[in-house]
Design a protein around this motif. Structure first.
Motif: not given
Length: 109
Positions: A24, A31, A68-69
């Motif tokens: 992140c 995270s 990851t987002q």
């Protein structure tokens, strides 16, 4: 997963995975919690895979899978293009963790 990750998914070798990183912006907070959750899931399933968290800028390039987002996936892909990238809406609640666990269980020794 991004479209490119899904397209190359069939070629990805889950048997060689030994490092998964939640990445992140800062490498803290959500995270770290996501990494802890996945570690616990792997432990219950008997998977011995290193799961950590990091800021995207601190990725080393030796990561096998980077989670990851969705808004950060493109940055992570440009930093470590050879890794498999998984995009999630929320680090703390994603069905992709179960999918990943099942794939790893199928292919790990």
């Amino acid at each position: 997963m991004t479209d490119s990750a899904e397209a190359s998914d069939a070629a990805f070798d889950y048997s060689q995975v030994d490092k998964i990183v939640f990445a992140c912006d800062a490498g803290m907070g959500s995270s770290a919690m996501g990494a802890g959750m996945l570690k616990n899931k792997f432990k219950k399933e008997g998977l011995d895979i290193d799961v950590t968290n990091s800021a995207i800028n601190q990725l080393k390039g030796d990561e096998d899978i980077i989670i990851t987002q969705k808004t950060l996936t493109e940055r992570a892909e440009s930093k470590v293009p050879e890794a498999k990238h998984i995009s999630v809406d929320n680090f703390l609640n994603s069905p992709k963790y179960d999918e990943l666990t099942e794939e790893l269980k199928k292919h790990q020794k």
